[in-house]
Design a protein around this motif. Structure first.
Motif, PDB file in Angstrom:
ATOM      1  N   VAL A   1       5.283  25.022  31.033  1.00  0.00           N
ATOM      2  CA  VAL A   1       6.603  24.434  31.321  1.00  0.00           C
ATOM      3  C   VAL A   1       6.401  23.888  32.788  1.00  0.00           C
ATOM      4  N   VAL A   2       7.069  22.655  32.883  1.00  0.00           N
ATOM      5  CA  VAL A   2       7.100  21.968  33.991  1.00  0.00           C
ATOM      6  C   VAL A   2       8.338  21.149  34.330  1.00  0.00           C
ATOM      7  N   THR A   3       8.570  20.998  35.427  1.00  0.00           N
ATOM      8  CA  THR A   3       9.812  20.063  35.939  1.00  0.00           C
ATOM      9  C   THR A   3       9.136  18.773  36.621  1.00  0.00           C
ATOM     10  N   GLY A   4      10.071  17.579  36.297  1.00  0.00           N
ATOM     11  CA  GLY A   4       9.512  16.493  37.083  1.00  0.00           C
ATOM     12  C   GLY A   4      10.491  16.045  37.934  1.00  0.00           C
ATOM     13  N   SER A   5      10.183  15.040  38.676  1.00  0.00           N
ATOM     14  CA  SER A   5      10.902  14.390  39.648  1.00  0.00           C
ATOM     15  C   SER A   5      10.951  12.709  39.376  1.00  0.00           C
TER      16      SER A   5
ATOM     17  N   GLY B   1      -8.403   0.065  30.243  1.00  0.00           N
ATOM     18  CA  GLY B   1      -7.041   0.518  29.586  1.00  0.00           C
ATOM     19  C   GLY B   1      -6.064   1.428  30.894  1.00  0.00           C
ATOM     20  N   ALA B   2      -4.950   1.557  30.325  1.00  0.00           N
ATOM     21  CA  ALA B   2      -4.030   1.926  31.342  1.00  0.00           C
ATOM     22  C   ALA B   2      -2.708   2.463  30.528  1.00  0.00           C
ATOM     23  N   ILE B   3      -2.054   3.529  31.120  1.00  0.00           N
ATOM     24  CA  ILE B   3      -0.764   3.792  30.701  1.00  0.00           C
ATOM     25  C   ILE B   3       0.024   4.627  31.635  1.00  0.00           C
ATOM     26  N   THR B   4       1.182   4.014  31.729  1.00  0.00           N
ATOM     27  CA  THR B   4       1.901   4.814  33.036  1.00  0.00           C
ATOM     28  C   THR B   4       3.120   5.923  32.186  1.00  0.00           C
ATOM     29  N   VAL B   5       2.961   7.272  32.856  1.00  0.00           N
ATOM     30  CA  VAL B   5       4.055   8.269  32.365  1.00  0.00           C
ATOM     31  C   VAL B   5       5.001   8.509  33.346  1.00  0.00           C
ATOM     32  N   GLU B   6       6.193   8.404  33.138  1.00  0.00           N
ATOM     33  CA  GLU B   6       7.174   8.472  34.155  1.00  0.00           C
ATOM     34  C   GLU B   6       7.957   9.830  34.131  1.00  0.00           C
ATOM     35  N   PRO B   7       7.976  10.578  35.079  1.00  0.00           N
ATOM     36  CA  PRO B   7       8.482  11.907  35.127  1.00  0.00           C
ATOM     37  C   PRO B   7       9.864  11.640  34.758  1.00  0.00           C
ATOM     38  N   GLY B   8      10.449  12.957  34.623  1.00  0.00           N
ATOM     39  CA  GLY B   8      11.818  13.333  34.238  1.00  0.00           C
ATOM     40  C   GLY B   8      12.116  14.621  33.978  1.00  0.00           C
ATOM     41  N   ASN B   9      13.335  14.841  33.296  1.00  0.00           N
ATOM     42  CA  ASN B   9      13.790  16.402  32.942  1.00  0.00           C
ATOM     43  C   ASN B   9      12.887  16.526  31.790  1.00  0.00           C
ATOM     44  N   PRO B  10      12.055  17.536  31.464  1.00  0.00           N
ATOM     45  CA  PRO B  10      11.449  17.996  30.294  1.00  0.00           C
ATOM     46  C   PRO B  10      12.544  17.880  29.172  1.00  0.00           C
ATOM     47  N   SER B  11      12.068  17.532  27.828  1.00  0.00           N
ATOM     48  CA  SER B  11      13.061  17.734  26.669  1.00  0.00           C
ATOM     49  C   SER B  11      12.886  19.004  25.958  1.00  0.00           C
TER      50      SER B  11
ATOM     51  N   LEU C   1       3.096  14.345  32.142  1.00  0.00           N
ATOM     52  CA  LEU C   1       3.175  14.025  30.507  1.00  0.00           C
ATOM     53  C   LEU C   1       4.631  14.902  30.041  1.00  0.00           C
ATOM     54  N   ALA C   2       4.665  16.041  30.241  1.00  0.00           N
ATOM     55  CA  ALA C   2       5.726  16.835  29.802  1.00  0.00           C
ATOM     56  C   ALA C   2       6.952  16.492  30.313  1.00  0.00           C
ATOM     57  N   ALA C   3       6.799  15.958  31.585  1.00  0.00           N
ATOM     58  CA  ALA C   3       8.102  15.669  32.010  1.00  0.00           C
ATOM     59  C   ALA C   3       8.812  14.485  31.589  1.00  0.00           C
ATOM     60  N   ALA C   4       7.897  13.654  30.803  1.00  0.00           N
ATOM     61  CA  ALA C   4       8.408  12.292  30.490  1.00  0.00           C
ATOM     62  C   ALA C   4       9.362  12.342  29.219  1.00  0.00           C
ATOM     63  N   GLY C   5       9.720  13.655  28.902  1.00  0.00           N
ATOM     64  CA  GLY C   5      10.483  13.689  27.868  1.00  0.00           C
ATOM     65  C   GLY C   5       9.996  13.248  26.273  1.00  0.00           C
ATOM     66  N   VAL C   6       8.364  13.769  26.166  1.00  0.00           N
ATOM     67  CA  VAL C   6       8.006  13.513  25.015  1.00  0.00           C
ATOM     68  C   VAL C   6       8.201  14.675  23.893  1.00  0.00           C
ATOM     69  N   SER C   7       8.464  14.150  22.701  1.00  0.00           N
ATOM     70  CA  SER C   7       8.654  15.100  21.327  1.00  0.00           C
ATOM     71  C   SER C   7       7.307  15.307  21.171  1.00  0.00           C
ATOM     72  N   SER C   8       7.453  16.441  20.343  1.00  0.00           N
ATOM     73  CA  SER C   8       6.072  17.339  19.831  1.00  0.00           C
ATOM     74  C   SER C   8       5.473  16.173  18.692  1.00  0.00           C
ATOM     75  N   GLY C   9       4.392  15.660  18.675  1.00  0.00           N
ATOM     76  CA  GLY C   9       3.678  15.061  17.841  1.00  0.00           C
ATOM     77  C   GLY C   9       4.269  13.470  17.845  1.00  0.00           C
ATOM     78  N   ALA C  10       4.867  12.985  18.841  1.00  0.00           N
ATOM     79  CA  ALA C  10       5.124  11.569  19.007  1.00  0.00           C
ATOM     80  C   ALA C  10       4.573  11.068  20.151  1.00  0.00           C
ATOM     81  N   ALA C  11       4.037   9.806  19.983  1.00  0.00           N
ATOM     82  CA  ALA C  11       3.518   8.947  21.034  1.00  0.00           C
ATOM     83  C   ALA C  11       4.527   8.917  22.312  1.00  0.00           C
ATOM     84  N   ALA C  12       3.774   8.736  23.259  1.00  0.00           N
ATOM     85  CA  ALA C  12       4.643   8.925  24.552  1.00  0.00           C
ATOM     86  C   ALA C  12       4.488   7.499  25.406  1.00  0.00           C
TER      87      ALA C  12
END
Length: 250
Positions: free
Chosen positions: A214-218, A240-250, A12-23
């Motif tokens: 604090v996490v890092t993604g790949s 129901g389902a949702i994909t959360v793609e990893p990346g660099n944390p924002s 979740l965090a690695a997906a680049g989600v901003s605080s309070g915003a839907a991901a």
């Protein structure tokens, strides 16, 4: 438990989600699971088709390698007995005993030959007409918490379900040394590596809140949340389902 929370937060965090915003992406049209095996001579065309389907952002695709063809001379390097049990559970819930490879299962409800693109698309369309993934799921970061939001049940929905966290490898190519596919290099997409329950849902709107870390993604891995009915101790329809793609944390 710490390891499970770490996986969830990492995705979740690695997906680049901003605080309070839907991901995450928009609600998917369907979840398509492929039951396949490196030891199955008819599976490579399905694996190639699945790679194509995995590029469609409106679908959640998950590959589950099974182990019941290992006796043919090549032990599948990704297979798990749990994935074989998952496929058999689907067949038991449907009541048709149809367990084979390659097999695609759409929304945990309908099975199709995994190399039949037209059949898979028809099953997806049929699922949409019958209500599809009826329970919305979203994720967000809120302060120091990671939150998954799960909606209410529709009137006809089974009100007991499990929230699952899945981790998958985006793409892996295997040089198969023996067996029916001996000498071939086959690419597998969205290969499930781990699947674990993280909560229970009883038909009412709910949130699952976890501490932020604090996490890092790949870019090599992805994460999926599934809300899936329980049927007599077996997996049933996916609600129901949702994909959360990893990346660099924002």
């Amino acid at each position: 438990m710490k390891r499970l929370l770490g996986l969830f937060l990492s995705g979740l965090a690695a997906a680049g989600v901003s605080s309070g915003a839907a991901a995450g992406p928009v609600a998917p049209r369907a979840v398509v699971e492929l039951f396949t095996s490196q030891g199955c001579s008819s599976c490579p065309p399905a694996d190639a088709l699945f790679t194509k389907l995995s590029a469609d952002p409106s679908l959640i695709t998950l590959s589950f390698p099974v182990d019941y063809w290992d006796y043919l001379g090549w032990k599948d390097t990704f297979a798990k007995s749990d994935y074989t049990a998952r496929q058999r559970a689907y067949a038991a819930v449907r009541g048709d005993r149809a367990v084979y490879t390659p097999q695609a299962v759409v929304n945990g409800r309908e099975h199709v030959v995994g190399s039949d693109e037209g059949g898979i698309q028809q099953a997806i369309s049929g699922q949409l007409l019958s209500g599809g993934l009826s329970v919305p799921i979203s994720t967000e970061l809120s302060g120091d918490a990671v939150v998954a939001h799960i909606g209410n049940a529709v009137a006809s929905t089974n009100s007991k379900a499990t929230v699952w966290l899945l981790k998958y490898a985006r793409s892996e190519t295997v040089a198969i040394g023996r067996g029916e596919n001996g000498g071939r290099n086959v690419t597998y997409s969205h290969v499930v590596k781990e699947i674990q329950p993280i909560g229970m849902w009883k038909g009412q709107e709910m949130t699952i809140e976890l501490p932020r870390s604090v996490v890092t993604g790949s870019s090599d891995v992805g994460y999926v949340l599934l809300l899936q009915c329980d049927r007599d101790g077996r997996v049933g329809p996916i609600l129901g389902a949702i994909t959360v793609e990893p990346g660099n944390p924002s």
